[in-house]
Each structure stands twice: as C-alpha cells, then as structure tokens.
Design a protein around this motif. Structure first.
Motif, PDB file in Angstrom:
ATOM      1  N   ARG A 187      27.511  29.547  17.342  1.00  0.00           N
ATOM      2  CA  ARG A 187      27.662  30.571  18.350  1.00  0.00           C
ATOM      3  C   ARG A 187      27.662  31.936  17.671  1.00  0.00           C
ATOM      4  NH1 ARG A 187      29.540  29.244  23.376  1.00  0.00           N
ATOM      5  NH2 ARG A 187      28.960  31.400  23.788  1.00  0.00           N
ATOM      6  N   LEU A 188      26.923  32.852  18.244  1.00  0.00           N
ATOM      7  CA  LEU A 188      26.886  34.203  17.703  1.00  0.00           C
ATOM      8  C   LEU A 188      28.229  34.885  17.930  1.00  0.00           C
ATOM      9  CD1 LEU A 188      23.364  35.369  18.950  1.00  0.00           C
ATOM     10  CD2 LEU A 188      23.969  34.408  16.734  1.00  0.00           C
ATOM     11  N   GLU A 189      28.635  35.688  16.949  1.00  0.00           N
ATOM     12  CA  GLU A 189      29.934  36.352  17.023  1.00  0.00           C
ATOM     13  C   GLU A 189      29.811  37.809  17.451  1.00  0.00           C
ATOM     14  OE1 GLU A 189      33.960  36.784  14.305  1.00  0.00           O
ATOM     15  OE2 GLU A 189      32.016  36.554  13.323  1.00  0.00           O
ATOM     16  N   ASN A 190      28.942  38.572  16.783  1.00  0.00           N
ATOM     17  CA  ASN A 190      28.821  39.987  17.127  1.00  0.00           C
ATOM     18  C   ASN A 190      27.480  40.526  16.660  1.00  0.00           C
ATOM     19  OD1 ASN A 190      29.724  42.475  18.156  1.00  0.00           O
ATOM     20  ND2 ASN A 190      30.349  43.159  16.140  1.00  0.00           N
ATOM     21  N   ALA A 191      26.959  41.483  17.434  1.00  0.00           N
ATOM     22  CA  ALA A 191      25.732  42.191  17.062  1.00  0.00           C
ATOM     23  C   ALA A 191      26.116  43.369  16.180  1.00  0.00           C
ATOM     24  CB  ALA A 191      25.001  42.667  18.311  1.00  0.00           C
ATOM     25  N   ASP A 232      14.996  38.277  26.942  1.00  0.00           N
ATOM     26  CA  ASP A 232      14.914  36.842  26.720  1.00  0.00           C
ATOM     27  C   ASP A 232      16.099  36.416  25.847  1.00  0.00           C
ATOM     28  OD1 ASP A 232      14.246  34.230  26.375  1.00  0.00           O
ATOM     29  OD2 ASP A 232      12.437  34.593  25.183  1.00  0.00           O
ATOM     30  N   PRO A 233      17.045  35.625  26.370  1.00  0.00           N
ATOM     31  CA  PRO A 233      18.223  35.258  25.576  1.00  0.00           C
ATOM     32  C   PRO A 233      17.927  34.251  24.476  1.00  0.00           C
ATOM     33  CG  PRO A 233      18.270  34.124  27.675  1.00  0.00           C
ATOM     34  CD  PRO A 233      17.081  35.047  27.717  1.00  0.00           C
ATOM     35  N   PHE A 234      16.745  33.610  24.513  1.00  0.00           N
ATOM     36  CA  PHE A 234      16.382  32.623  23.512  1.00  0.00           C
ATOM     37  C   PHE A 234      15.245  33.170  22.650  1.00  0.00           C
ATOM     38  CE2 PHE A 234      18.001  30.249  27.152  1.00  0.00           C
ATOM     39  CZ  PHE A 234      19.005  29.506  26.553  1.00  0.00           C
ATOM     40  N   PRO A 235      15.517  33.566  21.400  1.00  0.00           N
ATOM     41  CA  PRO A 235      14.439  34.093  20.550  1.00  0.00           C
ATOM     42  C   PRO A 235      13.440  33.038  20.117  1.00  0.00           C
ATOM     43  CG  PRO A 235      16.630  34.766  19.795  1.00  0.00           C
ATOM     44  CD  PRO A 235      16.830  33.683  20.785  1.00  0.00           C
ATOM     45  N   SER A 236      13.647  31.757  20.488  1.00  0.00           N
ATOM     46  CA  SER A 236      12.776  30.645  20.106  1.00  0.00           C
ATOM     47  C   SER A 236      12.615  30.604  18.589  1.00  0.00           C
ATOM     48  CB  SER A 236      11.439  30.725  20.834  1.00  0.00           C
ATOM     49  OG  SER A 236      10.715  31.868  20.430  1.00  0.00           O
ATOM     50  N   CYS A 237      11.384  30.683  18.081  1.00  0.00           N
ATOM     51  CA  CYS A 237      11.166  30.541  16.632  1.00  0.00           C
ATOM     52  C   CYS A 237      11.265  31.873  15.907  1.00  0.00           C
ATOM     53  CB  CYS A 237       9.808  29.907  16.360  1.00  0.00           C
ATOM     54  SG  CYS A 237       8.417  30.900  16.951  1.00  0.00           S
ATOM     55  N   ARG A 238      11.440  32.960  16.624  1.00  0.00           N
ATOM     56  CA  ARG A 238      11.416  34.269  15.987  1.00  0.00           C
ATOM     57  C   ARG A 238      12.822  34.664  15.543  1.00  0.00           C
ATOM     58  NH1 ARG A 238       7.349  38.560  17.974  1.00  0.00           N
ATOM     59  NH2 ARG A 238       6.507  38.205  15.907  1.00  0.00           N
ATOM     60  N   TYR A 239      13.368  33.932  14.610  1.00  0.00           N
ATOM     61  CA  TYR A 239      14.658  34.255  14.042  1.00  0.00           C
ATOM     62  C   TYR A 239      14.650  33.873  12.570  1.00  0.00           C
ATOM     63  CZ  TYR A 239      16.014  29.332  13.933  1.00  0.00           C
ATOM     64  OH  TYR A 239      16.066  28.001  13.658  1.00  0.00           O
ATOM     65  N   TYR A 240      15.631  34.390  11.858  1.00  0.00           N
ATOM     66  CA  TYR A 240      15.751  34.037  10.448  1.00  0.00           C
ATOM     67  C   TYR A 240      17.214  33.949  10.081  1.00  0.00           C
ATOM     68  CZ  TYR A 240      15.492  34.147   5.392  1.00  0.00           C
ATOM     69  OH  TYR A 240      15.640  33.843   4.066  1.00  0.00           O
ATOM     70  N   GLN A 241      17.578  32.868   9.442  1.00  0.00           N
ATOM     71  CA  GLN A 241      18.956  32.652   9.002  1.00  0.00           C
ATOM     72  C   GLN A 241      19.099  33.078   7.547  1.00  0.00           C
ATOM     73  OE1 GLN A 241      20.996  28.923  10.006  1.00  0.00           O
ATOM     74  NE2 GLN A 241      21.504  28.705   7.852  1.00  0.00           N
ATOM     75  N   MET A 298      29.933  32.568   7.301  1.00  0.00           N
ATOM     76  CA  MET A 298      29.465  33.783   6.664  1.00  0.00           C
ATOM     77  C   MET A 298      27.956  33.964   6.838  1.00  0.00           C
ATOM     78  SD  MET A 298      31.687  33.976   3.135  1.00  0.00           S
ATOM     79  CE  MET A 298      31.174  32.361   2.566  1.00  0.00           C
ATOM     80  N   ILE A 299      27.321  33.032   7.518  1.00  0.00           N
ATOM     81  CA  ILE A 299      25.878  33.097   7.743  1.00  0.00           C
ATOM     82  C   ILE A 299      25.574  34.140   8.817  1.00  0.00           C
ATOM     83  CG2 ILE A 299      23.869  31.788   8.522  1.00  0.00           C
ATOM     84  CD1 ILE A 299      25.162  29.297   7.413  1.00  0.00           C
ATOM     85  N   GLN A 300      24.474  34.839   8.654  1.00  0.00           N
ATOM     86  CA  GLN A 300      24.018  35.818   9.636  1.00  0.00           C
ATOM     87  C   GLN A 300      22.602  35.489  10.077  1.00  0.00           C
ATOM     88  OE1 GLN A 300      25.038  39.100   6.889  1.00  0.00           O
ATOM     89  NE2 GLN A 300      26.051  40.046   8.631  1.00  0.00           N
ATOM     90  N   ARG A 301      22.257  35.965  11.265  1.00  0.00           N
ATOM     91  CA  ARG A 301      20.935  35.709  11.813  1.00  0.00           C
ATOM     92  C   ARG A 301      20.275  37.021  12.231  1.00  0.00           C
ATOM     93  NH1 ARG A 301      19.066  30.703  13.143  1.00  0.00           N
ATOM     94  NH2 ARG A 301      20.527  28.961  13.014  1.00  0.00           N
ATOM     95  N   ILE A 302      18.979  37.121  11.939  1.00  0.00           N
ATOM     96  CA  ILE A 302      18.160  38.229  12.404  1.00  0.00           C
ATOM     97  C   ILE A 302      17.296  37.696  13.543  1.00  0.00           C
ATOM     98  CG2 ILE A 302      16.396  39.905  11.793  1.00  0.00           C
ATOM     99  CD1 ILE A 302      17.379  39.811   8.939  1.00  0.00           C
ATOM    100  N   LEU A 303      17.434  38.304  14.719  1.00  0.00           N
ATOM    101  CA  LEU A 303      16.760  37.812  15.914  1.00  0.00           C
ATOM    102  C   LEU A 303      15.815  38.864  16.468  1.00  0.00           C
ATOM    103  CD1 LEU A 303      19.787  36.198  17.797  1.00  0.00           C
ATOM    104  CD2 LEU A 303      18.258  35.116  16.158  1.00  0.00           C
ATOM    105  N   TYR A 332      21.563  33.648  22.567  1.00  0.00           N
ATOM    106  CA  TYR A 332      21.788  32.377  21.894  1.00  0.00           C
ATOM    107  C   TYR A 332      21.044  32.369  20.563  1.00  0.00           C
ATOM    108  CZ  TYR A 332      23.468  30.919  26.461  1.00  0.00           C
ATOM    109  OH  TYR A 332      24.148  30.847  27.642  1.00  0.00           O
ATOM    110  N   SER A 333      21.683  31.795  19.541  1.00  0.00           N
ATOM    111  CA  SER A 333      21.069  31.759  18.215  1.00  0.00           C
ATOM    112  C   SER A 333      19.841  30.866  18.194  1.00  0.00           C
ATOM    113  CB  SER A 333      22.089  31.289  17.168  1.00  0.00           C
ATOM    114  OG  SER A 333      22.567  29.991  17.491  1.00  0.00           O
ATOM    115  N   ASP A 334      19.928  29.715  18.830  1.00  0.00           N
ATOM    116  CA  ASP A 334      18.803  28.788  18.875  1.00  0.00           C
ATOM    117  C   ASP A 334      19.087  27.753  19.952  1.00  0.00           C
ATOM    118  OD1 ASP A 334      16.526  27.417  18.392  1.00  0.00           O
ATOM    119  OD2 ASP A 334      17.134  26.565  16.482  1.00  0.00           O
ATOM    120  N   ILE A 335      18.060  27.343  20.670  1.00  0.00           N
ATOM    121  CA  ILE A 335      18.247  26.368  21.747  1.00  0.00           C
ATOM    122  C   ILE A 335      18.740  25.042  21.192  1.00  0.00           C
ATOM    123  CG2 ILE A 335      17.111  25.148  23.634  1.00  0.00           C
ATOM    124  CD1 ILE A 335      15.118  27.394  23.805  1.00  0.00           C
TER     125      ILE A 335
END
Length: 412
Positions: free
Chosen positions: A85-89, A136-145, A110-115, A75-78
């Motif tokens: 919704r994430l599309e592909n790794a 852990d399916p939830f990266p919590s705060c450790r992500y960047y858009q 067109m936005i991407q996330r680094i998890l 999941y991108s964020d809780i």
C-alpha cells in the motif's frame, strides 16, 4: 498542535482569506474582480487581450474551492495491491498537461515507487464544477520500484527520469540512476558518487549532462564520457539546482549558507561568476523562460523573485510559513502564478507580477514532517483552455480542487 488542528478544521469549513496584507501599489481595483466590468473594459480598448486573459485567469483562481471536489486513491499495482500500500506522495512533477509523475513511499517498507499517472477528460458530476479531469489510479506497467532511498527526482523527457538515492545495506554509497519508461525502452544507467550525501539533481536538456547537489559541493557529470567535475560552493551543501532554460550554459545552485551561486559551464574555472544572498538556507529555485528572473525560496519562508541583471529582488511573496523544512517552490506553465506548500501544509498561490496572495488552501487532513502534501497547478489541464485546477498528492490519494462556473459577478 491541537490549536493548529482546530484552525485547519475551521479553515476547511470557512473560506480561507489571505492573512497577509498586500502593499498599496500591488492592490487590484475592485473592477478587476467583476467579470462584466473586465469584459466592458476590453471592449472599450482599456485592456489588451493578454491583460484580459490574465485577469480572467486570476478570477478563476480566486474561485477555486478550498475543499477538494474529487479524491482519487492511487494503487501501486493491481497484482500486488493486497501486499503493498502506498504511504505518501513525496514528490509530484508535471510531464505535460496529460501526464504527471509521482514518487511514492510504501507502508512498512523502505521501498519507493515512481509512478506515471495519466490524466483524462471526465464529465463533471456537479453542475457547478468546471474542471473536467480524471486520473487513472492504476499505472499498470508504467511504474518502477526502487531499491534505494530516493532523495531527489528530475524529469529528463516524457519517457525517462533522473533520480538520486542512497543504498540501504552494506557500504553507504550514493547512486544516480537514469531510467526509461517508454514502451520498449530499456534505458537503465547507474552512476556511483561514493560516500557523499545527495540532496538534489537537475537535468540539462541542452547537453547530455546532469548535476547533483551534494555535501560541501556540487557535481556535474557527462553522460557519454562519465566525466565528473566538482563545482565550488564555498564548502556548503547544495540543496537545489536549476539550469538556464535557453542554452543550458549556466547552473544556479542554492546552498545551505543562504547563497545562490551562478556557474558558467563554458568556463574552465569551477568558481561562481555571480552570487546572490537569501535570508537563510535556499531550498527552492525556479528559473523563468527568459533566463533573467530567478525565483528563490528559503527555509524561513522568504520567497523572492530576483533580477539576474541587476542582482536585486523585484517582487516578494509574503505569507509562506517555514522554519526548517526543505520545501520546493513552483511556477505554473503560463508563468503567471507562483505556488507552494508551507510547513503547516497550507497551499498558497500568488500573482507572479504583483506578488498578491490570491488563494490559500488548508490541507484536507492533518500533516506532519513525514506526511506532507505535494501540489501541481495548471490552467490548461488536458490541453483545454479554462480547465483550471489544483492537484494535491497527500498520502495514497490525489485531491482535485476546481472552481465554480458562476464566476465573480459583483455589483459595481
């Protein structure tokens, strides 16, 4: 396409055997697949401890299931999951045996996330399942858009990442970012490259600098002074790069014109000091820890292990199917296994020393050019010996492949 899909479904139901023949000098003895015989040879002094570990590792790899035992949705964020919704790794990188970093695209955006994904021990629910691994399916705060289209990503250390991207709107400008993810880390640096397309990036851990594979040349940037050098690649696009492991004095660049250039960063000249030739455009490079052997793959599916001292190919890895995709090639941490994904989505694993094709995995679902798996393999997940498994990122899920506890015991 229908025939390929039917073949993939058939391979999921049946054990996928290597479709390429191994040369006679690379074939293993029948005793190498028999655990009691291997143990007996070790007790008799016919095998060293290193040979015993390597043989057991290959037996475990051959026993990996061709169907995933666990499927974990990321999941991108809780708080925003009902909106995004994430599309592909699109890319997975290993930080260590307990953490991985993934680059995900978002649906209808067109936005991407680094998890940052954390791995942990989890008791197996199946008695035959050996792997003890949970994500852990939830990266919590450790992500960047990201607000740009990310073209490449490279890990700096456990808490920061380097990536390149192109601005969506306005003047098309290529940017390079350094982003810190550690707790309390505020590191955020941006470098502009002008109107140049970027294909890849690499970080030099021995010097505070990084390289960017751009169109018609390579670029080398110093972080402190922000000084920029153009590296001559005979007017060809740089598709992959890697620095030397021991001292970082050499930069290896794979180009579109089938060349692998070696640049000495201590030299004033920006011309290459060495040159190797593949069969087509070089799309993947991996340098071993000894700084002597270089693994290269191209868009025609040819995978070679080069000896940089003699400038000759010492091992070929057969079976990779590719015609046009820029697909990376990987080496596991123990430098025993070479693995990668071909254009049909099949994951293949070879023995680094002999070139033998050990395992062939079909994708768990249909793939395409925009929907492509990313894989990571290790024999010591969570820093546990024998915790062998393959992680495959496809869509918004991570599939876990593990081996059985009943290792190969043949009558001999």
């Amino acid at each position: 396409m229908k025939e390929k899909e039917e073949a993939r479904k058939s391979d999921l139901l049946n054990l996928v055997k290597p479709r390429t023949e191994t040369p006679r000098r690379h074939q293993l003895s029948v005793y190498d697949n028999c655990l009691p015989c291997v143990t007996c040879n070790f007790q008799q002094g016919l095998l060293s401890r290193r040979q015993l570990d390597h043989t057991i590792h290959k037996i475990r790899l051959k026993n990996l299931n061709t169907t995933p035992q666990t499927r974990i949705q990321i999941y991108s964020d809780i708080r925003r999951d009902w909106l995004e919704r994430l599309e592909n790794a699109t890319q997975l990188e290993m930080i260590d045996n307990k953490h991985i970093i993934g680059l995900f695209s978002l649906k209808d955006s067109m936005i991407q996330r680094i998890l940052w994904l954390k791995l942990s021990d989890k008791p197996s629910s199946n008695q035959k399942d050996r792997l003890s691994l949970s994500i852990d399916p939830f990266p919590s705060c450790r992500y960047y858009q990201s607000a740009v289209k990310i073209s490449s990503m490279s890990l700096i250390d456990k808490d920061s990442v380097l990536y390149t991207g192109m601005v969506y709107t306005g003047t098309p400008e290529s940017l390079v970012f350094i982003k810190g993810f550690g707790e309390g880390s505020s590191r955020y640096e941006v470098y502009s490259l002008g109107q140049k397309a970027t294909w890849t990036c690499a970080w030099n851990k021995h010097a505070n600098q990084f390289s960017v594979g751009s169109e018609k040349c390579g670029l080398l940037l110093d972080v402190q002074t922000r000084r920029l050098w153009e590296i001559n690649t005979h007017n060809s696009d740089v598709l992959c790069q890697v620095f030397s492991k021991q001292n970082g004095n050499c930069l290896y660049s794979g180009t579109r014109n089938s060349q692998i250039f070696t640049h000495d960063l201590r030299s004033i000249s920006t011309y290459a000091v060495n040159q190797l030739t593949q069969s087509s455009s070089v799309c993947g490079l991996q340098l071993l820890q000894n700084d002597v052997h270089l693994l290269a793959s191209d868009v025609k599916g040819q995978v070679n292990l080069w000896d940089l001292r003699t400038r000759k190919v010492v091992t070929e890895y057969l079976g990779m199917k590719n015609e046009y995709l820029r697909i990376p090639i990987h080496v596991d941490q123990s430098e025993e296994i070479v693995y990668g994904v071909d254009q049909e989505g099949y994951t293949r694993l070879w023995c680094l020393q002999t070139g033998e094709l050990l395992k062939n995995f079909p994708p768990p679902m249909a793939t395409s050019y925009d929907f492509f798996p990313s894989v990571l393999y290790s024999k010591t997940w969570n820093d546990r010996q024998g915790n062998t498994g393959l992680l495959m990122g496809l869509g918004d899920k991570v599939y876990v492949y593990s081996d059985y506890t009943d290792m190969a015991i043949h009558d001999c």
